[in-house]
Write an enzyme that holds these catalytic residues in place. Structure first.
Site, mmCIF file in Angstrom:
data_model
loop_
_atom_site.group_PDB
_atom_site.id
_atom_site.type_symbol
_atom_site.label_atom_id
_atom_site.label_comp_id
_atom_site.label_asym_id
_atom_site.label_seq_id
_atom_site.Cartn_x
_atom_site.Cartn_y
_atom_site.Cartn_z
ATOM 1 N N HIS A 38 0.824 -1.211 0.000
ATOM 2 C CA HIS A 38 0.000 0.000 0.000
ATOM 3 C C HIS A 38 0.857 1.258 0.000
ATOM 4 O O HIS A 38 2.034 1.222 0.372
ATOM 5 C CB HIS A 38 -0.890 0.023 1.251
ATOM 6 N N GLU A 107 -6.611 -0.501 -5.706
ATOM 7 C CA GLU A 107 -7.547 0.344 -4.961
ATOM 8 C C GLU A 107 -7.189 1.805 -5.210
ATOM 9 O O GLU A 107 -6.006 2.172 -5.227
ATOM 10 C CB GLU A 107 -7.467 0.063 -3.463
ATOM 11 N N ASN A 110 -4.533 3.741 -2.992
ATOM 12 C CA ASN A 110 -3.087 3.719 -3.213
ATOM 13 C C ASN A 110 -2.670 4.244 -4.570
ATOM 14 O O ASN A 110 -1.585 4.811 -4.716
ATOM 15 C CB ASN A 110 -2.574 2.286 -3.073
#
Length: 321
Positions: A38, A107, A110
């Site tokens: 992340h 996602e 990130n």
């Protein structure tokens, strides 16, 4: 018999601790390990997000037995697939062949940091497929040129390539991603204990391939403390991928979970030190057909107590599942 893994959760601990913890997990007898990748934590309370690939390189040097894996890397926005291929090849060599490359469509949390926008999910799946093709081509050795709808590769070549490329896992949460995982991947990656995911994966070419699941847990001798910690740091978990993949930052996750109660979290996350509760929550993964299940101990400062308990109590019980 299922294998049991340990998660280096980069959102809740700094890089040195993450390496120390996976060394202890190897000593405790975990069968494999995975690492998140992340740029942001989901919630401010988690408090960390070091560069996962540096952590994995250090872990490869500090451990000797335990397999390593990204769970998962997005190879389409922050990282160009040509760079992901180089990182994966290097880590596979550093670890002596113990690395697996887990990939997913990513996602917004990130990937927004590079300012490339956030397209709809069908486009993200197209990008993932193209990225996997590029990564596999580079891991085979030789020069690669590619002109595609989403990526260009100009005379790229990996100069340090393992004899056997690292297996590639594909994250899936629905029929389309299961089709991609079965067709493109060497293993399935998922966070829901749904037999339908396994069936779809197998139907599209995944028969006989590993299926890796993951579940957060909150060990503590005091159950109320464990529940409070899980609520503070992991209440986002129940949102599901369709929601979680779209939110742009920790403030959004905090707002989206403002009305999630501690008891809501405790319904899906095993909390406390009751081995029977832990095995009952983990059993659905084994029953759904997952061959490997990674545990996430919630709370960066709670890894050592959890690992000590897991070695003496939890892992022996899980071996009986």
């Amino acid at each position: 018999m299922a294998q049991w893994g340990y998660t280096m959760m980069t959102e809740q601990a700094g890089p040195r601790q993450l390496v120390e913890d996976v060394v202890r997990a190897e000593q405790a007898g975990f069968d494999f390990s995975v690492s998140s990748d992340h740029y942001f934590p989901w919630l401010d309370a988690q408090g960390h997000s070091p560069y996962a690939w540096s952590v994995l390189g250090a872990a490869a040097h500090a451990t000797s037995r335990i397999p390593l894996m990204t769970f998962v890397t997005c190879p389409t926005f922050r990282y160009h697939p040509a760079v992901v291929a180089q990182k994966a090849a290097t880590l596979h060599l550093l670890s002596g062949g113990r690395f697996r490359l887990g990939l997913g469509a990513g996602e917004n949390l990130n990937e927004h940091v590079v300012g490339a926008g956030w397209p709809p999910v069908d486009v993200r799946h197209e990008m993932l497929q193209e990225a996997v093709d590029i990564i596999r081509a580079l891991l085979r050795g030789g020069y690669v040129n590619h002109r595609g709808p989403h990526f260009d590769v100009e005379s790229a070549k990996l100069w340090d390539v393992p004899d056997e490329p690292p297996p590639i896992g594909i994250a899936a949460s629905g029929p389309r991603s299961c089709e991609l995982a079965g067709r493109l991947g060497d293993l399935l990656v998922a966070t829901e204990p749904e037999a339908g995911l396994v069936r779809d994966f197998e139907r599209h070419g995944g028969a006989g391939k590993p299926r890796v699941g993951q579940l957060p847990v909150s060990y503590d001798p005091d159950r109320d403390t464990a529940i409070a910690r899980a609520h503070e740091q992991f209440r986002w978990f129940g949102g599901g991928w369709k929601v979680n993949s779209e939110l742009p930052g920790p403030a959004s996750f905090a707002a989206a979970t403002a009305y999630v109660r501690p008891e809501d979290v405790a319904e899906s996350v095993p909390c406390g030190d009751d081995v029977d509760e832990f095995t009952a929550r983990l059993r659905p993964f084994a029953e759904a057909g997952f061959t490997e299940i990674a545990l996430v101990q919630i709370g960066g400062d709670q890894q050592r107590p959890f690992l000590d308990w897991a070695e003496k109590t939890l892992l022996p019980a899980l071996r009986e599942l």
